[in-house]
Each structure stands twice: as structure tokens, then as C-alpha cells.
Design an enzyme around this catalytic site. Structure first.
Site, PDB file in Angstrom:
ATOM      1  N   HIS A  28       3.689   4.565 -15.310  1.00  0.00           N
ATOM      2  CA  HIS A  28       4.946   3.823 -15.444  1.00  0.00           C
ATOM      3  C   HIS A  28       6.103   4.814 -15.537  1.00  0.00           C
ATOM      4  CE1 HIS A  28       7.525   0.421 -16.354  1.00  0.00           C
ATOM      5  NE2 HIS A  28       8.081   1.168 -17.294  1.00  0.00           N
ATOM      6  N   GLY A  80       2.802   6.210  -1.555  1.00  0.00           N
ATOM      7  CA  GLY A  80       1.623   6.903  -2.060  1.00  0.00           C
ATOM      8  C   GLY A  80       1.836   8.340  -2.476  1.00  0.00           C
ATOM      9  N   ASN A 134       2.156   9.459  -5.542  1.00  0.00           N
ATOM     10  CA  ASN A 134       1.245   9.725  -6.659  1.00  0.00           C
ATOM     11  C   ASN A 134      -0.197   9.859  -6.172  1.00  0.00           C
ATOM     12  OD1 ASN A 134       2.570   9.913  -9.306  1.00  0.00           O
ATOM     13  ND2 ASN A 134       3.360   7.878  -8.834  1.00  0.00           N
ATOM     14  N   ASN A 164      -2.519   3.133 -15.520  1.00  0.00           N
ATOM     15  CA  ASN A 164      -1.294   2.886 -14.750  1.00  0.00           C
ATOM     16  C   ASN A 164      -0.285   3.988 -15.040  1.00  0.00           C
ATOM     17  OD1 ASN A 164       0.635   1.238 -13.180  1.00  0.00           O
ATOM     18  ND2 ASN A 164       1.663   0.955 -15.149  1.00  0.00           N
TER      19      ASN A 164
END
Length: 207
Positions: free
Chosen positions: A110, A12, A14, A108
Site C-alpha cells: 500500500h 507491474g 512492483n 499487499n
């Protein structure tokens, strides 16, 4: 106030970047309504609890079929009522029903500069292994909307990161997180909360 649900599978980091930006006031008009993980042992759940954020685990392993999981998963998300769903290292395929229910409301992060090193099979450390094997000089990260393809949704933000001599996949992964992911994911949320992202077809325009 934008209600945000963050979905995670691991540590976690981010998620922590998002929390830090909200608590510092950098992200305004947004709050994390809940954190969802598919992994009961994900440290991200502890991060959420430390900041008073509701956190829950919903794992496909706890259901007899993927369809049952998908239905329970979507039911939990609808119960929370998000305006934005953020996939921050979430290693579960999002059910098509959820993508249809929340069009242009799922983003999202990436760990590459899409369209490089993305699509089926490219996730986590595998992305950085592939980048080093190809011998590229520049890596980076991308924030994009989620559609029914794999890493094919409209791109919101990208940030490049230099590949350095002697990099291992682990070292490069860390640099991409620190110099790109932790910056552009909170920034994308900030832009969306401010109404500065508009999607037309497969193009996301940022004002």
C-alpha cells in the site's frame, strides 16, 4: 521453495522488482509460480511472459455475477497451489473465501504509511493526492497481510519517503515506488521465504 502468485492490474513495476530480486539471488527459496491480472491489457502480463512466468487474465467483466467470478478466481488460484499470494497493485477486492482459504498467506503493498491514507477509496494516485492535500512532510509505503478489512491486516514492513517542495501526486508516487515499494515488497517476500515472519493476533513479528 515458496510458490508465489503475484496479482496485478497495471504496469507491474512492483512485479518487476520481485522478478529482479529473485533473478539476482537476493530472494532465495521462492519462485513466482504465476502472475494473475484482471486486466488483459496490463503490461505486467508481458513482463511475466518475458521472464517465462505463466500469466493469466481473470476479469470480473467476463462473468455474469461477482459470485461466479469469485468461484472461478479461487479455483484458478487453488489450481496453481500458492504458498504466498502477493497483491502488487491489484485493483480487485479479494473474495472473503480466498482470505479464509489462505490465512496469513496474502500480502499487499500500500502506497502510504498505514494507518494514514488507507482504507476504502485510497488506492493508486488517490493516496498521493490526499497526502499532498493534507500537507504531510513524510509519505511512504507499507507491506501488510490481508484480512477481511481494507488495509487492516498485520503490518510487516514500512518505509518512509520525504515529501519535497513542488511535488505533484505523480512525482510523489514515483518517488514512493522507487524509494519504498520496490525495496520493501521484495524484502517482505524474502523474510517470509526464510520463515522470519510470525503472526500473532493482529501483529506481525519480524525476526
Amino acid at each position: 521453495m515458496l510458490n508465489v502468485v503475484v496479482m496485478v492490474s497495471g504496469g507491474g513495476t512492483n512485479l518487476q522488482a520481485i522478478i529482479d530480486n529473485i533473478e539476482s539471488g537476493q530472494i532465495r527459496n521462492a519462485r513466482i509460480a504465476a502472475v494473475i491480472s484482471n486486466n488483459a491489457n496490463a503490461y505486467a502480463l508481458e513482463r511475466a511472459k518475458k521472464h517465462g512466468i505463466p500469466a493469466v487474465c481473470i476479469s470480473p467483466k467476463d462473468f455474469s455475477s461477482r459470485q461466479e467470478f469469485n468461484e472461478a478466481f479461487l479455483e484458478k488460484v487453488e489450481e496453481i497451489g500458492p504458498d504466498l499470494i502477493v497483491l502488487a497493485g491489484f485493483l480487485v477486492v479479494i473474495p472473503p473465501e480466498m482470505i479464509r482459504r489462505y490465512p496469513n498467506q496474502i500480502i499487499n503493498i500500500h502506497p502510504s504509511l498505514i494507518p494514514s491514507f488507507c482504507g476504502t477509496g485510497y488506492y493508486g494516485l488517490k493516496v498521493h493526492e490526499a497526502a499532498l492535500a493534507r500537507g504531510v512532510k513524510v509519505a511512504g509505503a507499507t507491506v501488510h497481510f490481508v484480512d477481511e478489512g481494507t488495509d487492516t491486516g498485520p503490518i510487516i514492513l514500512q518505509k518512509a519517503v520525504e515529501v519535497q517542495k513542488g511535488d505533484t501526486p505523480e512525482i510523489l508516487q514515483r518517488r514512493v515506488m522507487e524509494q519504498a515499494e520496490w525495496q520493501i515488497l521484495p524484502r517482505a517476500i524474502e523474510l517470509i521465504a526464510e520463515g522470519r515472519v510470525k503472526v500473532t493476533g493482529n501483529i506481525a513479528e519480524v525476526s
